[in-house]
Enzyme design. Structure first.
Site, PDB file in Angstrom:
ATOM      1  N   GLU A 105       0.814  -1.214   0.000  1.00 49.81           N
ATOM      2  CA  GLU A 105       0.000   0.000   0.000  1.00 49.81           C
ATOM      3  C   GLU A 105       0.848   1.265   0.000  1.00 49.81           C
ATOM      4  O   GLU A 105       1.751   1.433   0.828  1.00 49.81           O
ATOM      5  CB  GLU A 105      -0.938  -0.012   1.212  1.00 49.81           C
ATOM      6  CG  GLU A 105      -1.905   1.144   1.248  1.00 49.81           C
ATOM      7  CD  GLU A 105      -2.994   0.968   2.302  1.00 49.81           C
ATOM      8  OE1 GLU A 105      -3.737   1.940   2.549  1.00 49.81           O
ATOM      9  OE2 GLU A 105      -3.118  -0.142   2.867  1.00 49.81           O
ATOM     10  N   VAL A 106       0.549   2.156  -0.923  1.00 43.15           N
ATOM     11  CA  VAL A 106       1.138   3.490  -1.042  1.00 43.15           C
ATOM     12  C   VAL A 106       2.663   3.422  -0.990  1.00 43.15           C
ATOM     13  O   VAL A 106       3.314   4.054  -0.153  1.00 43.15           O
ATOM     14  CB  VAL A 106       0.574   4.448   0.030  1.00 43.15           C
ATOM     15  CG1 VAL A 106       0.898   5.893  -0.333  1.00 43.15           C
ATOM     16  CG2 VAL A 106      -0.926   4.306   0.172  1.00 43.15           C
TER      17      VAL A 106
END
Length: 269
Positions: free
Chosen positions: A160-161
């Site tokens: 994630e990210v």
């Protein structure tokens, strides 16, 4: 009864590097049914959504119920919850607990999807809700965690990210299925929340979200209509416009007369 083929862990891993899989977080049966009809490959679901009705309306998506961090404590807690989720129609479980817990699940044959990069439940360790892996040291730490997850037996990991180039390099060097949430197309699957896709979220939309509809505006319209309908009903009751004859049950005149006579006699006693 019609039988549906649903992907296995082996099927998903066989797709690694061949095509981009699609994944949505769905939290209602309506969203699950829509994911089925749209051909979504993988759905993340709350364990409470699983069951016969879920699988009746969404027989084909690979379902990953989340064993939310903090809801369980010991490895045994996670294991009991995992078996319950699999028995209810799940295909794997999401788990952001310790490597020891993930090993315990894997030792019992439970397919586990881990989490890398920005992990909301542990964001305090990486500076809050912000991108992770933007420095060489941070990227190296994600790679170390990737290898540790793989060694512990996870078959997949949400990343994630994380910068696209970093995530792509990691994905190409691990056997795990890498599920991107804001980490680019160099991973194996693209993951968004249904609320974001539908535009139902009234708060901040993350950078990686793409909004395809405006459900929030539709919900506002429906609420206005709900209030208007309730107001009209109240006005009708107060004015005597409701109920009308057509809303009521009739009775034969002779039966009514017999009842009223009996009522009159009994109330005189």
């Amino acid at each position: 009864m019609k039988k549906h083929k649903r992907a296995t862990v082996a099927d998903l891993l066989a797709e690694k590097g061949k095509r981009q899989l699609t994944m949505l977080r769905v939290t209602s049966l309506e969203e699950a049914e829509a994911a089925e009809k749209a051909g979504i490959d993988i759905v993340s679901v709350p364990p409470s959504l699983l069951g016969p009705v879920f699988r009746e309306i969404a027989p084909t998506p690979f379902a990953i119920p989340g064993l939310e961090y903090g809801d369980h404590v010991s490895a045994e807690d996670y294991l009991r919850a995992a078996f319950a989720a699999l028995n209810a129609g799940g295909d794997a479980v999401y788990c952001a607990a310790s490597l020891q817990t993930i090993r315990r699940l894997r030792d019992e044959g439970v397919p586990v999807c881990g989490h890398l990069g920005l992990i909301p439940s542990k964001a305090t360790w990486t500076g809050g809700f912000r991108a992770v892996g933007k420095t060489a040291a941070s990227a190296a730490e994600i790679w170390r965690q990737t290898r540790a997850l793989e060694e512990a037996g996870a078959f997949a990991a949400e990343i994630e990210v994380v910068p696209e180039d970093v995530a792509a390099a990691i994905s190409s060097n691990t056997s795990m299925l890498m599920i991107s949430m804001g980490a680019g197309s160099g991973c194996d699957a693209q993951y968004l929340f249904a609320d974001d896709v539908l535009g139902a979220n009234r708060d901040h939309y993350p950078r990686h979200a793409k909004v395809y509809r405006n459900f929030a505006a539709e919900y506002d319209r429906l609420q206005r209509e709900r209030i208007a309908a309730f107001t009209e009903f109240a006005d009708d009751v107060r004015s005597g416009a409701y109920p009308e004859k057509r809303h009521l049950v009739g009775v034969d005149e002779s039966e009514l007369r017999t009842f009223l006579d009996r009522l009159e006699n009994e109330t005189r006693k």
